[in-house]
Scaffold this motif. Structure first.
Motif, PDB file in Angstrom:
ATOM      1  N   ILE A 153       0.827  -1.215   0.000  1.00  0.00           N
ATOM      2  CA  ILE A 153       0.000   0.000   0.000  1.00  0.00           C
ATOM      3  C   ILE A 153       0.861   1.265   0.000  1.00  0.00           C
ATOM      4  O   ILE A 153       0.609   2.207  -0.744  1.00  0.00           O
ATOM      5  N   SER A 154       1.888   1.280   0.851  1.00  0.00           N
ATOM      6  CA  SER A 154       2.656   2.521   1.023  1.00  0.00           C
ATOM      7  C   SER A 154       3.545   2.841  -0.179  1.00  0.00           C
ATOM      8  O   SER A 154       3.750   4.023  -0.497  1.00  0.00           O
ATOM      9  N   LEU A 155       4.053   1.816  -0.848  1.00  0.00           N
ATOM     10  CA  LEU A 155       4.972   2.072  -1.969  1.00  0.00           C
ATOM     11  C   LEU A 155       4.306   2.830  -3.120  1.00  0.00           C
ATOM     12  O   LEU A 155       4.779   3.915  -3.503  1.00  0.00           O
ATOM     13  N   PRO A 156       3.183   2.332  -3.695  1.00  0.00           N
ATOM     14  CA  PRO A 156       2.570   3.100  -4.800  1.00  0.00           C
ATOM     15  C   PRO A 156       2.007   4.438  -4.357  1.00  0.00           C
ATOM     16  O   PRO A 156       2.109   5.428  -5.097  1.00  0.00           O
ATOM     17  N   ILE A 157       1.429   4.494  -3.139  1.00  0.00           N
ATOM     18  CA  ILE A 157       0.868   5.776  -2.681  1.00  0.00           C
ATOM     19  C   ILE A 157       1.977   6.795  -2.426  1.00  0.00           C
ATOM     20  O   ILE A 157       1.848   7.983  -2.762  1.00  0.00           O
ATOM     21  N   GLY A 158       3.091   6.350  -1.846  1.00  0.00           N
ATOM     22  CA  GLY A 158       4.211   7.261  -1.605  1.00  0.00           C
ATOM     23  C   GLY A 158       4.788   7.801  -2.898  1.00  0.00           C
ATOM     24  O   GLY A 158       5.119   8.988  -3.002  1.00  0.00           O
ATOM     25  N   ILE A 159       4.915   6.915  -3.914  1.00  0.00           N
ATOM     26  CA  ILE A 159       5.435   7.364  -5.220  1.00  0.00           C
ATOM     27  C   ILE A 159       4.479   8.370  -5.859  1.00  0.00           C
ATOM     28  O   ILE A 159       4.890   9.420  -6.362  1.00  0.00           O
ATOM     29  N   TYR A 160       3.173   8.037  -5.795  1.00  0.00           N
ATOM     30  CA  TYR A 160       2.179   8.945  -6.392  1.00  0.00           C
ATOM     31  C   TYR A 160       2.207  10.315  -5.705  1.00  0.00           C
ATOM     32  O   TYR A 160       2.160  11.365  -6.360  1.00  0.00           O
TER      33      TYR A 160
END
Length: 328
Positions: A119-126
């Motif tokens: 969850i945190s990886l794609p949201i952090g990148i976005y």
């Protein structure tokens, strides 16, 4: 070069684990009194008094009449042969009490880690790439809510929803028919059905924290000259970000692997008690309160050992992932 680095780290782990075993034993011996003192106090609360000869017999039987260094060397010598000693409180070998708890804790730790990263990886990148967009504000708000919400409170809310609106008890990791059953395919499937709730509860705080870390690190990397150089050479924006800045920004994700297990055991005891999780945390807390030293010492030593192994895995992944990190 990599194998030499791993061998060097493994050799360093031997004296470190020896020091950890000494510190662990001293820590569990540090509180005044011992298990027998606690046991006598409990009996006194129920108006049952032991005479001095009975107390001396119990102290000799448990080996508590010997000097502390003799107790340590007996404990560590037995550990080298795979014998963790007897639990004073449970009257069972410690090995019979801890392995299933540790296995369930490892499964929960791994599932929580995957959930947090997924969850945190794609949201952090976005959030970093779309800085100050509506999606970034929404992700930041949810992140702050996740950081501010105590895990045990979220557990109580989800349990209330499960009981009131779905008519099912979502506590624990197994259904009643599988709690004490031997391991089978059916018990494993039942575990997976119950695993989602503690994973969501325990992973929420870590996810919110990792989103903020990923966003901050990636924003810092996106302004580096090497990104402008790659962009000037015509590289597509998606592959540019994923190949260089994201790879470097993953450093804190990989660095935290070694802390996942001790954080889950020591920092989630209240949540584990609320959710009735048969993990290591509640049993270790009970062992520390009753001064069940062999059981508590085994937990402390195992957690320390797994933390050392986790840090080794983190360091190996770091040297493979980040070109700035050297083997030496």
């Amino acid at each position: 070069m990599l194998w030499r680095y791993i061998l060097k780290r493994l050799l360093w782990m031997i004296p470190f684990l020896f020091a950890v075993s000494v510190v662990s034993f001293l820590l569990i011996q540090a509180p005044p009194g011992d298990y027998l003192t606690t046991y006598i106090a409990k009996l006194a609360e129920s108006n049952e008094i032991l005479d001095q000869s009975a107390i001396d017999n119990l102290r000799e039987r448990f080996g508590l009449d010997q000097p502390i260094y003799v107790q340590y060397f007996k404990w560590i010598a037995n550990l080298l042969h795979g014998d963790f000693g007897m639990s004073f409180e449970w009257r069972q070998p410690v090995s019979e009490l801890i392995w299933e708890r540790m296995a369930l804790t490892l499964i929960l730790s791994f599932a929580t880690l995957l959930f947090s990263w997924a969850i945190s990886l794609p949201i952090g990148i976005y959030s970093a790439v779309r800085k100050y967009s509506i999606g970034d504000y929404v992700a930041s708000t949810l992140g702050f809510l996740g950081l501010a919400t105590p895990n045990f409170l979220l557990a109580l809310v989800l349990m209330y929803i499960g009981v009131v609106y779905f008519g099912s008890d979502v506590g624990g990791l197994f259904s009643n028919e599988y709690v004490n059953a031997p391991w089978s395919w059916g018990r494993f499937i039942d575990l997976l059905k119950h695993l989602w709730l503690p994973v969501v509860v325990l992973g929420t705080g870590a996810t919110a924290s990792l989103i903020r870390i990923m966003r901050a690190n990636l924003l810092d990397e996106l302004n580096r000259p090497y990104v402008d150089t790659a962009r000037a050479k015509g590289m597509s924006e998606f592959w540019l970000i994923m190949k260089y800045p994201v790879r470097v920004a993953l450093n804190p994700f990989v660095s935290t692997i070694g802390w996942v297990l001790p954080n889950l055991v020591s920092g989630a005891v209240v949540t584990a008690i609320v959710l009735s999780l048969p993990t290591a945390g509640p049993l270790m807390l009970q062992a520390l309160l009753s001064q069940d030293m062999y059981l508590a010492g085994a937990f402390v030593l195992l957690l320390s050992s797994l933390t050392v192994v986790g840090m080794l895995i983190s360091d190996i992944l770091l040297v493979l992932l980040d070109p700035r990190v050297k083997y030496d």
